[in-house]
Design a protein around this motif. Structure first.
Motif, PDB file in Angstrom:
ATOM      1  N   GLN A 185     -40.436  -8.023  29.960  1.00 18.40           N
ATOM      2  CA  GLN A 185     -39.000  -7.777  29.948  1.00 18.40           C
ATOM      3  C   GLN A 185     -38.588  -7.390  31.435  1.00 18.40           C
ATOM      4  O   GLN A 185     -37.910  -7.671  32.087  1.00 18.40           O
TER       5      GLN A 185
ATOM      6  N   PHE B 158     -36.199  -9.102  33.955  1.00 19.51           N
ATOM      7  CA  PHE B 158     -35.281  -8.511  34.674  1.00 19.51           C
ATOM      8  C   PHE B 158     -35.334  -8.626  36.176  1.00 19.51           C
ATOM      9  O   PHE B 158     -34.471  -9.053  36.837  1.00 19.51           O
TER      10      PHE B 158
ATOM     11  N   SER C 230     -34.454 -12.311  37.481  1.00 21.24           N
ATOM     12  CA  SER C 230     -33.052 -12.380  37.288  1.00 21.24           C
ATOM     13  C   SER C 230     -32.194 -11.811  38.375  1.00 21.24           C
ATOM     14  O   SER C 230     -31.092 -12.182  38.735  1.00 21.24           O
ATOM     15  N   THR C 231     -32.776 -10.544  38.751  1.00 21.40           N
ATOM     16  CA  THR C 231     -31.986  -9.735  39.723  1.00 21.40           C
ATOM     17  C   THR C 231     -32.493  -9.907  41.220  1.00 21.40           C
ATOM     18  O   THR C 231     -31.923  -9.354  42.217  1.00 21.40           O
TER      19      THR C 231
ATOM     20  N   GLN D  64     -32.731  -0.957  31.430  1.00 19.46           N
ATOM     21  CA  GLN D  64     -32.496  -2.442  30.848  1.00 19.46           C
ATOM     22  C   GLN D  64     -33.986  -3.299  30.329  1.00 19.46           C
ATOM     23  O   GLN D  64     -33.789  -4.174  29.655  1.00 19.46           O
ATOM     24  N   TRP D  65     -34.941  -2.671  30.341  1.00 23.57           N
ATOM     25  CA  TRP D  65     -36.367  -3.267  30.160  1.00 23.57           C
ATOM     26  C   TRP D  65     -37.517  -2.311  29.566  1.00 23.57           C
ATOM     27  O   TRP D  65     -38.661  -3.003  29.075  1.00 23.57           O
TER      28      TRP D  65
ATOM     29  N   ALA E 230     -36.372  -1.712  39.930  1.00 25.91           N
ATOM     30  CA  ALA E 230     -36.411  -1.904  38.457  1.00 25.91           C
ATOM     31  C   ALA E 230     -36.966  -0.627  37.864  1.00 25.91           C
ATOM     32  O   ALA E 230     -36.600  -0.245  36.926  1.00 25.91           O
TER      33      ALA E 230
ATOM     34  N   ARG F 113     -31.407   0.520  35.904  1.00 24.41           N
ATOM     35  CA  ARG F 113     -32.380  -0.729  36.034  1.00 24.41           C
ATOM     36  C   ARG F 113     -33.460  -0.483  34.659  1.00 24.41           C
ATOM     37  O   ARG F 113     -33.551  -1.536  34.013  1.00 24.41           O
TER      38      ARG F 113
END
Length: 158
Positions: free
Chosen positions: A147, A151, A154-155, A32-33, A23, A29
């Motif tokens: 966040q 993330f 969830s991944t 995303q956060w 991430a 990635r």
């Protein structure tokens, strides 16, 4: 850590360390956060090596992106640690970033429930630390860590 100069946060992320590292290491990635929602992030440069550029842009409307972070990596230990500073920009020039100059160390460790995530943000003087804290360090970096956790969780592979 020096409590007069540094701010920190810790949390357990319920995902494997490799997932949390990914991430951070993958620009798509990271976007995303990396900035507090509902703002959006665009990664311009992410060169994970000592001296590599770390440049992001921020958008409040999803269309117009403005400068957010212009930094360079000081240390990268793949899968375990990132150290970056905005006191030197991505082209290795001394910088005077707003609101404060800082050096951030992100450390990832193994934890029985996933990843031990630790962040230390170092400042050059007590006034800069106090300014960063007053501007919402705990809320901003805390929401971004939340966040990241959401993330990564969830991944993560099941």
């Amino acid at each position: 850590m020096n409590p007069d100069l540094d701010l920190s946060l810790e949390r357990v992320i319920r995902a494997p360390r490799a997932t949390v590292w990914s991430a951070w290491a993958d620009p798509t990635r990271l976007e995303q956060w990396w900035v507090p929602a509902p703002s959006r992030c665009r990664v311009e440069h992410l060169e994970l090596r000592p001296g590599g550029a770390f440049v992001t842009r921020l958008s409040d409307d999803g269309e117009t992106f403005v400068p957010h972070l212009d930094a360079c990596f000081l240390a990268v230990d793949a899968g375990r640690r990132l150290v970056f500073t905005n006191a030197v920009d991505s082209t290795w020039r001394p910088a005077h970033p707003a609101p404060v100059a800082m050096t951030a160390t992100v450390t990832l460790g193994d934890h029985p429930d996933g990843t031990d995530y630790r962040l230390v943000v170092r400042h050059g003087d007590p006034e800069s630390r106090a300014r960063h804290e007053k501007l919402g360090f705990a809320e901003g970096w805390g929401s971004v860590a939340g966040q990241l956790a959401a993330f990564a969780e969830s991944t993560a592979p099941r």
